[in-house]
Design a protein around this motif. Structure first.
Motif, PDB file in Angstrom:
ATOM      1  N   CYS A   1      -4.163   3.709  -6.650  1.00  0.00           N
ATOM      2  CA  CYS A   1      -5.457   3.130  -6.302  1.00  0.00           C
ATOM      3  C   CYS A   1      -5.979   3.779  -5.029  1.00  0.00           C
ATOM      4  CB  CYS A   1      -5.350   1.630  -6.113  1.00  0.00           C
ATOM      5  SG  CYS A   1      -6.881   0.906  -5.523  1.00  0.00           S
ATOM      6  N   LEU A   2      -5.084   3.988  -4.053  1.00  0.00           N
ATOM      7  CA  LEU A   2      -5.536   4.661  -2.842  1.00  0.00           C
ATOM      8  C   LEU A   2      -4.606   5.787  -2.419  1.00  0.00           C
ATOM      9  CD1 LEU A   2      -5.160   2.760   0.530  1.00  0.00           C
ATOM     10  CD2 LEU A   2      -3.550   2.680  -1.358  1.00  0.00           C
TER      11      LEU A   2
ATOM     12  N   ASN B   1     -10.732   0.205  -8.297  1.00  0.00           N
ATOM     13  CA  ASN B   1     -12.026  -0.331  -7.914  1.00  0.00           C
ATOM     14  C   ASN B   1     -12.898   0.614  -7.087  1.00  0.00           C
ATOM     15  OD1 ASN B   1     -10.623  -0.501  -5.378  1.00  0.00           O
ATOM     16  ND2 ASN B   1      -9.686  -2.341  -6.202  1.00  0.00           N
TER      17      ASN B   1
ATOM     18  N   HIS C   1      -3.035  -9.073  -3.448  1.00  0.00           N
ATOM     19  CA  HIS C   1      -3.993  -9.945  -4.145  1.00  0.00           C
ATOM     20  C   HIS C   1      -3.505 -10.378  -5.521  1.00  0.00           C
ATOM     21  CE1 HIS C   1      -6.360  -8.915  -0.807  1.00  0.00           C
ATOM     22  NE2 HIS C   1      -6.504  -7.667  -1.163  1.00  0.00           N
TER      23      HIS C   1
ATOM     24  N   ARG D   1     -10.572   9.249  -2.692  1.00  0.00           N
ATOM     25  CA  ARG D   1      -9.891   7.951  -2.725  1.00  0.00           C
ATOM     26  C   ARG D   1      -8.496   8.067  -3.354  1.00  0.00           C
ATOM     27  NH1 ARG D   1      -9.611   2.618  -0.801  1.00  0.00           N
ATOM     28  NH2 ARG D   1      -8.703   1.338  -2.395  1.00  0.00           N
TER      29      ARG D   1
ATOM     30  N   ASP E   1      -7.874  -6.786   4.330  1.00  0.00           N
ATOM     31  CA  ASP E   1      -8.069  -5.982   3.129  1.00  0.00           C
ATOM     32  C   ASP E   1      -9.337  -6.454   2.446  1.00  0.00           C
ATOM     33  OD1 ASP E   1      -6.158  -4.147   1.173  1.00  0.00           O
ATOM     34  OD2 ASP E   1      -7.719  -5.291   0.165  1.00  0.00           O
TER      35      ASP E   1
ATOM     36  N   HIS F   1       0.812  -1.218   0.000  1.00  0.00           N
ATOM     37  CA  HIS F   1       0.000   0.000   0.000  1.00  0.00           C
ATOM     38  C   HIS F   1       0.845   1.269   0.000  1.00  0.00           C
ATOM     39  CE1 HIS F   1      -3.216  -2.777   0.831  1.00  0.00           C
ATOM     40  NE2 HIS F   1      -4.104  -1.818   0.905  1.00  0.00           N
TER      41      HIS F   1
ATOM     42  N   CYS G   1       0.351  -0.644  -4.808  1.00  0.00           N
ATOM     43  CA  CYS G   1      -1.034  -0.181  -4.915  1.00  0.00           C
ATOM     44  C   CYS G   1      -1.115   1.186  -5.586  1.00  0.00           C
ATOM     45  CB  CYS G   1      -1.661  -0.094  -3.531  1.00  0.00           C
ATOM     46  SG  CYS G   1      -1.843  -1.704  -2.743  1.00  0.00           S
TER      47      CYS G   1
ATOM     48  N   ILE H   1       1.285  -6.315  -5.260  1.00  0.00           N
ATOM     49  CA  ILE H   1       0.018  -6.141  -4.549  1.00  0.00           C
ATOM     50  C   ILE H   1      -0.399  -7.497  -3.985  1.00  0.00           C
ATOM     51  CG2 ILE H   1      -2.374  -5.375  -4.714  1.00  0.00           C
ATOM     52  CD1 ILE H   1      -1.550  -3.794  -7.230  1.00  0.00           C
TER      53      ILE H   1
ATOM     54  N   SER I   1      -3.602  -1.489  -9.898  1.00  0.00           N
ATOM     55  CA  SER I   1      -4.432  -1.962  -8.789  1.00  0.00           C
ATOM     56  C   SER I   1      -4.706  -3.449  -8.864  1.00  0.00           C
ATOM     57  CB  SER I   1      -5.780  -1.224  -8.693  1.00  0.00           C
ATOM     58  OG  SER I   1      -6.768  -1.884  -9.457  1.00  0.00           O
ATOM     59  N   CYS I   2      -5.174  -4.006  -7.732  1.00  0.00           N
ATOM     60  CA  CYS I   2      -5.436  -5.443  -7.683  1.00  0.00           C
ATOM     61  C   CYS I   2      -6.594  -5.841  -8.584  1.00  0.00           C
ATOM     62  CB  CYS I   2      -5.695  -5.889  -6.250  1.00  0.00           C
ATOM     63  SG  CYS I   2      -7.037  -5.002  -5.448  1.00  0.00           S
TER      64      CYS I   2
HETATM   65  S1  SF4 Z   1      -7.761  -2.022  -3.653  1.00  0.00           S
HETATM   66 FE1  SF4 Z   1      -6.037  -0.771  -4.186  1.00  0.00          FE
HETATM   67  S2  SF4 Z   1      -5.120  -0.332  -2.203  1.00  0.00           S
HETATM   68 FE2  SF4 Z   1      -6.449  -2.084  -1.874  1.00  0.00          FE
HETATM   69  S3  SF4 Z   1      -5.121  -3.860  -2.195  1.00  0.00           S
HETATM   70 FE3  SF4 Z   1      -6.079  -3.367  -4.147  1.00  0.00          FE
HETATM   71  S4  SF4 Z   1      -4.564  -2.111  -5.177  1.00  0.00           S
HETATM   72 FE4  SF4 Z   1      -4.062  -2.096  -3.029  1.00  0.00          FE
END
Ligand code: SF4
Lengths: 469, 212
Positions: free
Chosen positions: A414-415, A433, A112, A439, A131, A64, A411, A110, A349-350
């Motif tokens: 994404c955040l 997502n 995931h 965000r 998560d 992250h 990440c 990441i 991102s994941c």
């Molecule tokens: S949603 Fe975004 S911040 Fe959360 S694990 Fe997936 S890539 Fe990382």
């Protein structure tokens, strides 16, 4: 014996004990750990003088907070608070004997993305992580869900969680997708259909020809955003694609044990006649590329749509939500989606940072240029191994020639916990997502799209239907 | 965890659906490795006019006068009233940590996101789901000049409004017991260590690849 859903099978196989109120102690096979939601869990263990129940059931990775530029990676994380947190993960893993893919390890990425990539994610297993997007791993016929930090500590200490069974939802995407329409569009269309609270209390099993036709990576994209539909977990039954994907992965079984496992994995489907609490059907052919316009993933439209008018909404709570969203997003009622100009583009991102996502993005980027109006276009691979693979295929060259920046895995935007973020008022076409307020940076405006649609927006400076390029 | 005591508190109405955990506690505060001190940053982006960063002294920051918790009537509210799908989004337990640290002990909404709902019980916060009409009527009362006060009795699962109206609510028996007794979940589960070991021994035969 009565017909069971896939969810029932997974649930039953993991019950340690059920009490008279129906609350179960559920065994957890695997836990993924990252730097943000784990420090307080490790601290809890330390304070209580406890050890992990089964250290080898855990795999940790920082994602992250990690920087995505080579310079900052080499020099060390600039943000002191983030640096301490990433270092804490390393120390905690060393203390408690947990495997960690630290920054600099080719396998880092990441959480995931690396779980499946390493074969740590096993079909038929229970998988948790602090998560919410842990739902991703449901693509393997695994019961996978996000938990809070107290539960991370609970799993570390006991390898179990206290759980109550969920209701089950069957979502069938029937028929075939049109050209240029992807797994991301399927899941956004589903969220548009059932709403962000539509799945609350449910585990959703995705079925139908369009789901079966998806690659394992596409299935991960669908399950990943199950949480955006409010569901605890998403599931897709095991088939030969699942089993082929598992073969030869470092943490997966091998040899005789693999065949034994595969025989069991093939039973991980809902039985004919199994009963679900809710059934939803979608016609794949009617799904167009999707773009979110508001501040909740359910605020989504096909690319040829127009931003809604709150005056046309009879429910006052919904009308207020639309008004808030239009105001935050700087949009006007009735505006065509294709006339929305973007400032930044984020591919990563994941949800969409695996090799097939990058291939799909590169296919659109090839021979084209990022529009002059775009301030920044980023491609952030999901893991070091995805990055390596993409480079071996020359995708990085395509991206950089088109004007994208090619980054290190994490990440990222994404955040926006690291330096990759939107400034107030900036508008982003993002393959991530969540489009919540702030965000991707305070005041930033996020539109969720597929990788191909993100590139199409990058080269045109506004949203366009990738099917017309 | 502190046992949950019955109390009477002021209701702060936040008339918004889909309040997500990014709004409850923005990501920059998640870099902390501590479990406490998040209350000052609860709803940071809505509450302050400047950009918040961890370890900032919030007493010096410019407040958003339009934000409900900055209204002196609600600054010591212990009950939060909200709309559908409260707590959606990320699994961050920092959200209930921040709510509890601010002083909230009960959240009333027509629906909650699952992970957030669970996380609340681990932190002495009681999320209560009421039907939309009840929530609507509470919003009407809470918006009046004199703040709405509610007495929360968890043992008999009853809310009593300051006008005498009563609203019964449901709560999962296990969660209720844990809140009332302030139990340590891990300690309780470890009392079942034999059952866990037995389960593992069986699974090692049935599904040896899980343990390989
Ligand atoms: S949603 Fe975004 S911040 Fe959360 S694990 Fe997936 S890539 Fe990382």
């Amino acid at each position: 014996m009565s017909a069971k859903t896939l969810y029932d099978k997974l649930w039953d196989a993991h019950i340690v004990r059920v009490d008279d109120t129906g609350t179960a102690l559920l065994y957890i096979d695997r836990q993924l750990i990252h730097e943000v939601t784990s420090p307080q869990a490790f601290e809890g263990l330390r304070l209580a003088g406890r050890q992990p129940w089964r250290a080898s059931a855990n795999l940790a990775v920082p994602d992250h907070n990690v920087p995505t530029t080579e310079q900052e990676r080499a020099a060390g994380i600039t943000d002191p608070v983030a640096r301490i947190q990433v270092a804490a993960l390393g120390t905690n893993c060393a203390t408690f004997g947990i495997t960690e893919f630290a920054m600099g390890d080719l396998r880092q990425g990441i959480v995931h993305v690396i779980g499946p990539e390493q074969g740590f994610t096993l079909p038929g297993s229970t998988i948790v992580c602090g998560d919410s997007h842990t739902s991703t791993h449901g693509a393997f016929g695994a019961l996978a869900f996000g938990i809070g930090t107290s539960e991370v500590e609970h799993v570390l200490a006991t390898q179990c969680l206290i759980q109550r069974p969920s209701k089950t939802m069957f979502i069938s995407v029937d028929g075939a997708l049109g050209a240029g329409v992807t797994a991301k569009d399927i899941v956004l269309a589903i969220i548009g259909e059932i709403g962000t609270a539509g799945g609350t209390g449910y585990v959703i099993e995705f079925v139908g020809d369009a789901i079966r036709a998806l690659s394992i990576e596409g299935r991960m994209t669908v399950c990943n955003m199950t949480i955006e539909a409010g569901a605890r977990a998403g599931l897709i039954a095991v088939d030969e694609k699942t089993i082929d994907y598992m073969r030869g992965r470092p943490f997966a079984p091998s040899g005789e044990l693999f065949e034994q496992a595969a025989a069991y994995w093939r039973t991980l489907v809902s039985d004919d006649g199994a009963v679900f609490d809710r059934v939803v059907h979608l016609d794949a052919a009617s799904i167009a590329p999707q773009v979110t316009w508001g501040t909740s993933p359910e605020m989504v439209l096909p690319i040829n749509g127009q931003v809604p008018d709150p005056a046309a909404e009879s429910d006052p709570v919904k009308a207020a939500s639309i008004r808030n969203a239009l105001n935050y997003m700087g949009l006007t009622a009735g505006q065509p989606i294709t006339e929305i100009a973007v400032d930044k583009v984020f591919i990563g991102s994941c949800t969409n940072s695996r090799i097939e996502d990058l291939r799909a993005a590169a296919a659109v980027a090839k021979g084209r240029k990022v529009s002059k109006n775009i301030k920044l276009a980023l491609v952030v691979p999901g893991s070091g191994l995805v990055k390596e693979q993409a480079e071996a295929e020359g995708l990085d060259q395509i991206f950089t020639a088109a004007g994208f920046e090619w980054r290190e895995p994490g990440c990222s935007m994404c955040l926006a916990m690291n330096a990759d973020r939107l400034e107030a008022g900036e508008r982003c076409a993002s393959t991530s997502n969540r489009n919540f307020e702030g965000r991707q940076g305070q005041g930033g405006r996020t539109h969720l799209v597929s990788p191909a649609m993100a590139v199409a927006a990058a080269v045109n400076g506004h949203f366009v239907d990738v099917r017309t390029l | 965890m502190q046992p949950f005591q019955n109390f009477t508190g002021v209701v702060a109405p936040m008339d918004r659906a889909n309040i997500d955990t990014d709004a409850l506690i923005p990501k920059q505060f998640l870099k902390s490795i501590k479990r406490s001190g998040f209350g000052s940053y609860l709803f940071d982006e809505w509450r302050y006019l400047d950009h918040g960063e961890p370890d900032m002294d919030c007493s010096q920051r410019p407040l958003n006068p339009d934000f409900i918790l900055n209204d002196p009537r609600f600054s010591s509210a212990q009950i939060l009233l909200a709309r559908e799908n409260f707590g959606c989004g990320s699994s961050r337990e920092h959200a209930p940590w921040a709510l509890a640290d601010f002083g909230f002990r009960v959240i009333l909404a027509p629906s909650f996101a699952d992970i957030f709902f669970n996380n609340c019980f681990k932190n002495g916060v009681l999320p209560i789901q009421l039907d939309s009409e009840q929530i609507q009527s509470l919003f009407e009362k809470a918006g009046c000049a004199t703040p709405l006060q509610i007495e929360v009795d968890l043992s008999v699962q009853l809310l009593t409004l300051n006008n005498g109206d009563q609203i019964p609510f449901t709560v999962d028996a296990g969660n209720k017991q844990r809140l009332i007794e302030g139990l340590d979940d891990i300690g309780l589960t470890l009392q079942q260590a034999d059952a866990i070991l037995e389960y593992e021994a069986r699974r090692k035969v049935e599904a040896p690849w899980v343990f390989a």
